[in-house]
Design a protein around this motif. Structure first.
Motif, mmCIF file in Angstrom:
data_model
loop_
_atom_site.group_PDB
_atom_site.id
_atom_site.type_symbol
_atom_site.label_atom_id
_atom_site.label_comp_id
_atom_site.label_asym_id
_atom_site.label_seq_id
_atom_site.Cartn_x
_atom_site.Cartn_y
_atom_site.Cartn_z
ATOM 1 N N GLU A 1 0.853 -1.180 0.000
ATOM 2 C CA GLU A 1 0.000 0.000 0.000
ATOM 3 C C GLU A 1 0.894 1.237 0.000
ATOM 4 O O GLU A 1 1.795 1.330 0.839
ATOM 5 C CB GLU A 1 -0.890 -0.027 1.257
ATOM 6 C CG GLU A 1 -2.014 0.977 1.230
ATOM 7 C CD GLU A 1 -3.002 0.742 0.110
ATOM 8 O OE1 GLU A 1 -3.437 1.745 -0.479
ATOM 9 O OE2 GLU A 1 -3.324 -0.419 -0.205
ATOM 10 N N ARG B 1 5.746 6.344 1.023
ATOM 11 C CA ARG B 1 5.441 5.815 2.359
ATOM 12 C C ARG B 1 4.785 4.443 2.250
ATOM 13 O O ARG B 1 3.643 4.223 2.668
ATOM 14 C CB ARG B 1 4.560 6.781 3.161
ATOM 15 C CG ARG B 1 5.307 8.008 3.620
ATOM 16 C CD ARG B 1 4.526 8.840 4.619
ATOM 17 N NE ARG B 1 4.024 8.091 5.773
ATOM 18 C CZ ARG B 1 4.772 7.756 6.821
ATOM 19 N NH1 ARG B 1 6.050 8.058 6.858
ATOM 20 N NH2 ARG B 1 4.228 7.112 7.826
ATOM 21 N N VAL B 2 5.512 3.503 1.691
ATOM 22 C CA VAL B 2 5.021 2.151 1.408
ATOM 23 C C VAL B 2 4.839 1.354 2.695
ATOM 24 O O VAL B 2 5.740 1.293 3.537
ATOM 25 C CB VAL B 2 6.001 1.414 0.473
ATOM 26 C CG1 VAL B 2 5.605 -0.041 0.305
ATOM 27 C CG2 VAL B 2 6.067 2.115 -0.871
ATOM 28 N N THR B 3 3.661 0.753 2.842
ATOM 29 C CA THR B 3 3.390 -0.154 3.949
ATOM 30 C C THR B 3 3.271 -1.567 3.397
ATOM 31 O O THR B 3 2.535 -1.804 2.430
ATOM 32 C CB THR B 3 2.085 0.220 4.679
ATOM 33 O OG1 THR B 3 2.218 1.529 5.218
ATOM 34 C CG2 THR B 3 1.786 -0.762 5.807
ATOM 35 N N THR C 1 2.212 -5.525 4.239
ATOM 36 C CA THR C 1 1.412 -6.338 5.145
ATOM 37 C C THR C 1 1.525 -7.793 4.729
ATOM 38 O O THR C 1 1.322 -8.124 3.558
ATOM 39 C CB THR C 1 -0.068 -5.913 5.126
ATOM 40 O OG1 THR C 1 -0.158 -4.534 5.500
ATOM 41 C CG2 THR C 1 -0.894 -6.751 6.091
ATOM 42 N N GLN D 1 12.235 -7.140 11.758
ATOM 43 C CA GLN D 1 10.832 -6.857 12.111
ATOM 44 C C GLN D 1 10.089 -8.144 12.460
ATOM 45 O O GLN D 1 9.029 -8.424 11.916
ATOM 46 C CB GLN D 1 10.139 -6.160 10.938
ATOM 47 C CG GLN D 1 10.733 -4.827 10.580
ATOM 48 C CD GLN D 1 10.286 -3.723 11.517
ATOM 49 O OE1 GLN D 1 9.330 -3.884 12.248
ATOM 50 N NE2 GLN D 1 10.989 -2.616 11.508
ATOM 51 N N CYS E 1 5.833 -8.974 13.619
ATOM 52 C CA CYS E 1 5.069 -7.784 13.244
ATOM 53 C C CYS E 1 4.376 -8.095 11.918
ATOM 54 O O CYS E 1 5.021 -8.552 10.985
ATOM 55 C CB CYS E 1 6.039 -6.614 13.096
ATOM 56 S SG CYS E 1 5.284 -5.019 13.088
ATOM 57 N N ASN F 1 2.769 -5.930 9.872
ATOM 58 C CA ASN F 1 2.953 -4.904 8.842
ATOM 59 C C ASN F 1 3.872 -3.811 9.362
ATOM 60 O O ASN F 1 4.066 -3.668 10.567
ATOM 61 C CB ASN F 1 1.614 -4.325 8.382
ATOM 62 C CG ASN F 1 0.852 -3.677 9.497
ATOM 63 O OD1 ASN F 1 1.337 -2.733 10.110
ATOM 64 N ND2 ASN F 1 -0.336 -4.170 9.787
ATOM 65 N N PHE F 2 4.438 -3.053 8.438
ATOM 66 C CA PHE F 2 5.310 -1.948 8.798
ATOM 67 C C PHE F 2 5.479 -1.020 7.604
ATOM 68 O O PHE F 2 5.215 -1.399 6.462
ATOM 69 C CB PHE F 2 6.685 -2.449 9.289
ATOM 70 C CG PHE F 2 7.518 -3.082 8.218
ATOM 71 C CD1 PHE F 2 8.488 -2.342 7.553
ATOM 72 C CD2 PHE F 2 7.335 -4.406 7.867
ATOM 73 C CE1 PHE F 2 9.252 -2.917 6.557
ATOM 74 C CE2 PHE F 2 8.098 -4.986 6.880
ATOM 75 C CZ PHE F 2 9.054 -4.242 6.222
ATOM 76 N N THR F 3 5.911 0.204 7.880
ATOM 77 C CA THR F 3 6.205 1.170 6.825
ATOM 78 C C THR F 3 7.687 1.062 6.482
ATOM 79 O O THR F 3 8.540 1.106 7.361
ATOM 80 C CB THR F 3 5.866 2.598 7.284
ATOM 81 O OG1 THR F 3 4.472 2.659 7.586
ATOM 82 C CG2 THR F 3 6.183 3.608 6.190
ATOM 83 N N VAL F 4 7.983 0.902 5.197
ATOM 84 C CA VAL F 4 9.350 0.704 4.727
ATOM 85 C C VAL F 4 10.134 2.007 4.834
ATOM 86 O O VAL F 4 9.643 3.071 4.426
ATOM 87 C CB VAL F 4 9.352 0.208 3.264
ATOM 88 C CG1 VAL F 4 10.768 0.037 2.748
ATOM 89 C CG2 VAL F 4 8.577 -1.100 3.151
ATOM 90 N N THR F 5 11.346 1.921 5.373
ATOM 91 C CA THR F 5 12.192 3.111 5.489
ATOM 92 C C THR F 5 13.509 2.964 4.728
ATOM 93 O O THR F 5 14.268 3.914 4.637
ATOM 94 C CB THR F 5 12.517 3.411 6.965
ATOM 95 O OG1 THR F 5 13.154 2.277 7.541
ATOM 96 C CG2 THR F 5 11.260 3.752 7.746
#
Length: 109
Positions: free
Chosen positions: A18, A29-31, A33, A54, A57, A59-63
């Protein structure tokens, strides 16, 4: 001996992205899941083919740019998703398309 075979239609692990555009880029700001059988807390993440931090978890937002995948017990390893940091991209919707469908492109710079 014999080998167990997965029943037809068995659930597989999927990695949802997403917003749903390809290629995925950091400035969107890719998430990510992870979806599959088993508990979300049992999710294992991989970045660039290596076990990644991670754990547990869903889901997470990719940095950081890289190639990501996840593993869920019972449904296995997901297909991988690459997230780039390219400054100039032409993106297409992530969903499958059929001949004759209207295609919306997104150009970002």
């Amino acid at each position: 001996g014999w080998c167990p075979v997965s029943p037809a239609g068995a659930q597989t692990t999927q990695l949802l992205v997403e917003p749903p555009w390809r290629p995925a880029v950091l400035w969107d700001r890719v998430t990510l899941t992870c979806e599959g059988s088993g508990m979300a807390s049992a999710t294992t993440w991989y970045k660039d083919g290596q076990l990644w931090g991670q754990q547990g978890c869903n889901n997470f937002t990719v940095t950081k740019r890289g190639t990501y995948s996840c593993d869920r017990p019972g449904s296995g390893l997901s297909p991988s998703v690459s997230v780039s940091n390219d400054r100039l991209v032409l993106q297409v919707p992530a969903q499958a398309l059929l001949e004759g469908d209207t295609l919306t492109l997104r150009y970002r710079y």
